[in-house]
Design a protein around this motif. Structure first.
Motif, PDB file in Angstrom:
ATOM      1  N   VAL A   1       8.342   9.451 -15.483  1.00  0.00           N
ATOM      2  CA  VAL A   1       8.131  10.453 -14.431  1.00  0.00           C
ATOM      3  C   VAL A   1       8.025   9.743 -13.087  1.00  0.00           C
ATOM      4  O   VAL A   1       7.195   8.834 -12.918  1.00  0.00           O
ATOM      5  CB  VAL A   1       6.854  11.280 -14.691  1.00  0.00           C
ATOM      6  N   ASP A   2       8.858  10.136 -12.130  1.00  0.00           N
ATOM      7  CA  ASP A   2       8.851   9.529 -10.802  1.00  0.00           C
ATOM      8  C   ASP A   2       7.573   9.936 -10.070  1.00  0.00           C
ATOM      9  O   ASP A   2       7.268  11.123  -9.941  1.00  0.00           O
ATOM     10  CB  ASP A   2      10.083   9.994 -10.022  1.00  0.00           C
ATOM     11  N   LEU A   3       6.822   8.950  -9.581  1.00  0.00           N
ATOM     12  CA  LEU A   3       5.541   9.228  -8.924  1.00  0.00           C
ATOM     13  C   LEU A   3       5.604   9.086  -7.401  1.00  0.00           C
ATOM     14  O   LEU A   3       4.569   9.191  -6.737  1.00  0.00           O
ATOM     15  CB  LEU A   3       4.464   8.275  -9.469  1.00  0.00           C
ATOM     16  N   ILE A   4       6.784   8.846  -6.839  1.00  0.00           N
ATOM     17  CA  ILE A   4       6.859   8.535  -5.414  1.00  0.00           C
ATOM     18  C   ILE A   4       6.295   9.674  -4.558  1.00  0.00           C
ATOM     19  O   ILE A   4       5.635   9.446  -3.538  1.00  0.00           O
ATOM     20  CB  ILE A   4       8.307   8.192  -5.004  1.00  0.00           C
ATOM     21  N   GLU A   5       6.514  10.923  -4.979  1.00  0.00           N
ATOM     22  CA  GLU A   5       5.986  12.066  -4.226  1.00  0.00           C
ATOM     23  C   GLU A   5       4.458  12.065  -4.240  1.00  0.00           C
ATOM     24  O   GLU A   5       3.809  12.354  -3.223  1.00  0.00           O
ATOM     25  CB  GLU A   5       6.515  13.367  -4.839  1.00  0.00           C
ATOM     26  N   HIS A   6       3.871  11.736  -5.374  1.00  0.00           N
ATOM     27  CA  HIS A   6       2.415  11.712  -5.482  1.00  0.00           C
ATOM     28  C   HIS A   6       1.822  10.503  -4.752  1.00  0.00           C
ATOM     29  O   HIS A   6       0.727  10.590  -4.187  1.00  0.00           O
ATOM     30  CB  HIS A   6       2.011  11.710  -6.952  1.00  0.00           C
ATOM     31  N   GLN A   7       2.541   9.390  -4.751  1.00  0.00           N
ATOM     32  CA  GLN A   7       2.089   8.226  -3.988  1.00  0.00           C
ATOM     33  C   GLN A   7       2.136   8.523  -2.496  1.00  0.00           C
ATOM     34  O   GLN A   7       1.244   8.112  -1.738  1.00  0.00           O
ATOM     35  CB  GLN A   7       2.948   7.012  -4.347  1.00  0.00           C
ATOM     36  N   ALA A   8       3.139   9.260  -2.060  1.00  0.00           N
ATOM     37  CA  ALA A   8       3.221   9.663  -0.653  1.00  0.00           C
ATOM     38  C   ALA A   8       2.050  10.567  -0.291  1.00  0.00           C
ATOM     39  O   ALA A   8       1.474  10.456   0.812  1.00  0.00           O
ATOM     40  CB  ALA A   8       4.547  10.380  -0.387  1.00  0.00           C
ATOM     41  N   ALA A   9       1.663  11.467  -1.200  1.00  0.00           N
ATOM     42  CA  ALA A   9       0.524  12.353  -0.938  1.00  0.00           C
ATOM     43  C   ALA A   9      -0.759  11.547  -0.808  1.00  0.00           C
ATOM     44  O   ALA A   9      -1.617  11.858   0.038  1.00  0.00           O
ATOM     45  CB  ALA A   9       0.393  13.377  -2.063  1.00  0.00           C
ATOM     46  N   PHE A  10      -0.912  10.497  -1.627  1.00  0.00           N
ATOM     47  CA  PHE A  10      -2.098   9.648  -1.488  1.00  0.00           C
ATOM     48  C   PHE A  10      -2.119   8.964  -0.128  1.00  0.00           C
ATOM     49  O   PHE A  10      -3.170   8.897   0.529  1.00  0.00           O
ATOM     50  CB  PHE A  10      -2.150   8.591  -2.595  1.00  0.00           C
ATOM     51  N   LEU A  11      -0.986   8.445   0.320  1.00  0.00           N
ATOM     52  CA  LEU A  11      -0.952   7.741   1.604  1.00  0.00           C
ATOM     53  C   LEU A  11      -1.211   8.707   2.761  1.00  0.00           C
ATOM     54  O   LEU A  11      -1.852   8.328   3.754  1.00  0.00           O
ATOM     55  CB  LEU A  11       0.383   7.015   1.760  1.00  0.00           C
TER      56      LEU A  11
ATOM     57  N   SER B   1      -4.921   5.402 -20.629  1.00  0.00           N
ATOM     58  CA  SER B   1      -6.253   4.795 -20.689  1.00  0.00           C
ATOM     59  C   SER B   1      -7.067   5.094 -19.434  1.00  0.00           C
ATOM     60  O   SER B   1      -8.274   4.897 -19.406  1.00  0.00           O
ATOM     61  CB  SER B   1      -6.137   3.278 -20.880  1.00  0.00           C
ATOM     62  N   GLU B   2      -6.407   5.590 -18.376  1.00  0.00           N
ATOM     63  CA  GLU B   2      -7.086   5.888 -17.114  1.00  0.00           C
ATOM     64  C   GLU B   2      -7.370   7.376 -16.935  1.00  0.00           C
ATOM     65  O   GLU B   2      -7.766   7.806 -15.846  1.00  0.00           O
ATOM     66  CB  GLU B   2      -6.223   5.379 -15.941  1.00  0.00           C
ATOM     67  N   MET B   3      -7.178   8.173 -17.985  1.00  0.00           N
ATOM     68  CA  MET B   3      -7.287   9.621 -17.819  1.00  0.00           C
ATOM     69  C   MET B   3      -8.681  10.075 -17.396  1.00  0.00           C
ATOM     70  O   MET B   3      -8.833  11.138 -16.778  1.00  0.00           O
ATOM     71  CB  MET B   3      -6.865  10.339 -19.103  1.00  0.00           C
ATOM     72  N   ASN B   4      -9.703   9.292 -17.703  1.00  0.00           N
ATOM     73  CA  ASN B   4     -11.069   9.671 -17.317  1.00  0.00           C
ATOM     74  C   ASN B   4     -11.553   8.958 -16.055  1.00  0.00           C
ATOM     75  O   ASN B   4     -12.722   9.080 -15.684  1.00  0.00           O
ATOM     76  CB  ASN B   4     -12.026   9.389 -18.478  1.00  0.00           C
ATOM     77  N   HIS B   5     -10.681   8.193 -15.407  1.00  0.00           N
ATOM     78  CA  HIS B   5     -11.062   7.540 -14.154  1.00  0.00           C
ATOM     79  C   HIS B   5     -11.188   8.571 -13.034  1.00  0.00           C
ATOM     80  O   HIS B   5     -10.461   9.564 -13.000  1.00  0.00           O
ATOM     81  CB  HIS B   5     -10.004   6.519 -13.726  1.00  0.00           C
ATOM     82  N   THR B   6     -12.087   8.319 -12.104  1.00  0.00           N
ATOM     83  CA  THR B   6     -12.110   9.041 -10.841  1.00  0.00           C
ATOM     84  C   THR B   6     -11.479   8.129  -9.803  1.00  0.00           C
ATOM     85  O   THR B   6     -12.076   7.123  -9.395  1.00  0.00           O
ATOM     86  CB  THR B   6     -13.542   9.413 -10.422  1.00  0.00           C
ATOM     87  N   LYS B   7     -10.245   8.413  -9.407  1.00  0.00           N
ATOM     88  CA  LYS B   7      -9.524   7.551  -8.474  1.00  0.00           C
ATOM     89  C   LYS B   7     -10.088   7.718  -7.065  1.00  0.00           C
ATOM     90  O   LYS B   7     -10.440   8.826  -6.649  1.00  0.00           O
ATOM     91  CB  LYS B   7      -8.032   7.874  -8.513  1.00  0.00           C
TER      92      LYS B   7
ATOM     93  N   GLN C   1     -19.399   3.882  -0.237  1.00  0.00           N
ATOM     94  CA  GLN C   1     -19.129   5.266  -0.636  1.00  0.00           C
ATOM     95  C   GLN C   1     -17.726   5.358  -1.219  1.00  0.00           C
ATOM     96  O   GLN C   1     -16.767   4.792  -0.676  1.00  0.00           O
ATOM     97  CB  GLN C   1     -19.250   6.180   0.589  1.00  0.00           C
ATOM     98  N   LEU C   2     -17.574   6.066  -2.333  1.00  0.00           N
ATOM     99  CA  LEU C   2     -16.261   6.266  -2.934  1.00  0.00           C
ATOM    100  C   LEU C   2     -15.674   7.584  -2.447  1.00  0.00           C
ATOM    101  O   LEU C   2     -16.283   8.640  -2.604  1.00  0.00           O
ATOM    102  CB  LEU C   2     -16.359   6.257  -4.460  1.00  0.00           C
ATOM    103  N   ILE C   3     -14.492   7.520  -1.849  1.00  0.00           N
ATOM    104  CA  ILE C   3     -13.795   8.705  -1.358  1.00  0.00           C
ATOM    105  C   ILE C   3     -12.757   9.110  -2.399  1.00  0.00           C
ATOM    106  O   ILE C   3     -11.788   8.373  -2.629  1.00  0.00           O
ATOM    107  CB  ILE C   3     -13.096   8.424  -0.016  1.00  0.00           C
ATOM    108  N   PRO C   4     -12.942  10.243  -3.086  1.00  0.00           N
ATOM    109  CA  PRO C   4     -12.000  10.637  -4.148  1.00  0.00           C
ATOM    110  C   PRO C   4     -10.571  10.788  -3.624  1.00  0.00           C
ATOM    111  O   PRO C   4     -10.341  11.319  -2.534  1.00  0.00           O
ATOM    112  CB  PRO C   4     -12.551  11.976  -4.642  1.00  0.00           C
ATOM    113  N   ALA C   5      -9.613  10.303  -4.416  1.00  0.00           N
ATOM    114  CA  ALA C   5      -8.198  10.444  -4.082  1.00  0.00           C
ATOM    115  C   ALA C   5      -7.679  11.769  -4.638  1.00  0.00           C
ATOM    116  O   ALA C   5      -8.223  12.308  -5.606  1.00  0.00           O
ATOM    117  CB  ALA C   5      -7.403   9.280  -4.671  1.00  0.00           C
ATOM    118  N   PRO C   6      -6.616  12.317  -4.046  1.00  0.00           N
ATOM    119  CA  PRO C   6      -6.050  13.560  -4.573  1.00  0.00           C
ATOM    120  C   PRO C   6      -5.493  13.355  -5.978  1.00  0.00           C
ATOM    121  O   PRO C   6      -4.949  12.294  -6.290  1.00  0.00           O
ATOM    122  CB  PRO C   6      -4.935  13.897  -3.568  1.00  0.00           C
ATOM    123  N   VAL C   7      -5.637  14.357  -6.826  1.00  0.00           N
ATOM    124  CA  VAL C   7      -5.165  14.291  -8.213  1.00  0.00           C
ATOM    125  C   VAL C   7      -3.911  15.150  -8.338  1.00  0.00           C
ATOM    126  O   VAL C   7      -3.993  16.383  -8.253  1.00  0.00           O
ATOM    127  CB  VAL C   7      -6.247  14.782  -9.197  1.00  0.00           C
TER     128      VAL C   7
END
Length: 402
Positions: free
Chosen positions: A18-28, A259-265, A282-288
């Protein structure tokens, strides 16, 4: 100065094709907004910016756009990890704007990026990923006597250079200047995931946390789960303030394995001043982009109630019917359109053995040794294990230099 620590973007990576480039762009996009809203004085990126040495064009464009926007708002310090090509990532570093600093050369170890803000100065010692086979020669005091072939040896040598430079800068009096180290490494005690590339050298992949003692904050990259790393304080310092070293992995912004399904990014936001790290980061949650799930059962169960909550998730499916159902994949995907992994695993018959599952987190040497044992009926000797290890490390080195 307020710092935002992030790492392990792995731009260009896919998740089960699955191409993640769109989701990586949303994180940035999210990262740029955090910098603007929190009035961040510096962004520190601790390696693995790209997912491979030669990234796809879309990933290069995405990084260029993100760095342009970030460096208009704040100061950025970026360094390569073990997935990046240090030469390619560091190309043109001398030509970049004053607010963008790429530290990709071993020769620069011990020379900080000097940042200045309204509340004072900050020293950022940004270490590129130090491959022991290469860095042991460059960081040795005597080139004729290279350092030991280990992550601990090269990182210890790098920290000795940093400590010497920091001591010299602080010896002149005046306000104490805080110091941050950015490093891409596996520090002892960290919790691993299945998606991190193996960095074993000589059978060892970790470094003791005490190597980093003496600076104010250690911005770590490599492990994909956000976590703190305990480091003993200097001179009996307790709590916060001078003498305390705070170290954290920011983790990856997206889940790159089940293995990262329960991580809070997240990303790490902290304030550093002459008195060290102020309070707790402080941890700033990333968009999921899409939650991940795991479901096991018979096909009837999965097509029924067991699959209900996974309809909109990236899901790993394990089907356990005694007899393989007809049209298994088509029927699962009709119910769970975002299923990324579908495995048929019937119950083990009495007296039979099920083969072990090999994941990306497995020690490659142990996998090879297990294969030799399975095929030949006896485990490899110590000499054969040395040959296997040498070949594996040669392959890893070739991938890094590609």
């Amino acid at each position: 100065m307020r710092i935002l620590h992030t790492s392990d973007w792995h731009l260009g990576r896919t998740l089960h094709q699955v191409d993640l480039i769109e989701h990586q762009a949303a994180f940035l996009d999210h990262l740029v907004e955090v910098v603007r809203e929190e009035q961040v004085g510096a962004v520190v990126v601790a390696g693995d910016v790209y997912d491979r040495a030669i990234p796809p064009v879309e990933a290069v464009r995405l990084l260029g756009d993100a760095l342009a926007r970030l460096s208009e708002l704040t100061q950025v310090v970026l360094t390569p990890g073990n997935h990046d090509s240090a030469t390619r990532l560091g190309f043109g570093a001398e030509l970049m704007r004053d607010t963008l600093h790429v530290r990709a050369r071993v020769a620069d170890v011990g020379r900080p990026v000097e940042l200045h803000g309204e509340d004072g100065a900050l020293l950022v010692y940004a270490l590129p990923y130090l491959d022991p086979d290469d860095a042991r020669h460059h960081l040795a005091e005597d080139p004729a006597e290279p350092l030991a072939r280990s992550h601990e040896a090269v990182l210890s040598a790098a920290m000795r250079r940093i400590s010497a430079d920091l001591a010299q800068r602080r010896a002149g009096g005046g306000p104490r200047v805080p110091a941050v180290v950015a490093a891409h490494a596996f520090v002892t005690g960290g919790e691993v995931s299945e998606s991190e590339r193996d960095i074993r050298v000589g059978g060892v992949d970790s470094v003791p946390s005490g190597v980093f003692r003496g600076v104010d904050y250690v911005a770590l990259g490599h492990l994909h789960g956000a976590q703190s790393v305990p480091i003993a304080t200097l001179d009996g310092a307790e709590g916060s303030g001078v003498g305390r070293t705070v170290a954290r992995y920011s983790g990856s912004p997206l889940a790159y394995s089940f293995s990262e399904m329960n991580h809070t990014k997240s990303t790490v936001l902290l304030d550093v001043g002459p008195d060290g790290v102020r309070g707790e980061p402080q941890l700033i949650p990333a968009p999921v982009p899409r939650r991940m799930g795991d479901v096991t059962g018979t096909l009837e169960e999965i097509l029924g109630a067991a699959g209900e909550k996974h309809v909109d998730r990236w899901v790993r499916v394990t089907v356990t019917d005694p007899v393989r159902p007809a049209d298994l994949h088509a029927r699962v995907r009709a119910r769970l359109p975002h299923a990324l992994s579908i495995t048929y695993a019937p119950p083990a018959r009495e007296g039979s053995e099920r083969a072990g599952v090999v994941t990306a987190a497995a020690d490659p040497l142990e996998v090879c040794a297990s294969f030799v044992d399975h095929v030949r009926g006896s485990a490899p000797s110590a000499a054969e294990q040395r040959v296997l290890r040498d070949v594996l490390e040669h392959v890893n080195a070739a991938e890094r230099s590609a």
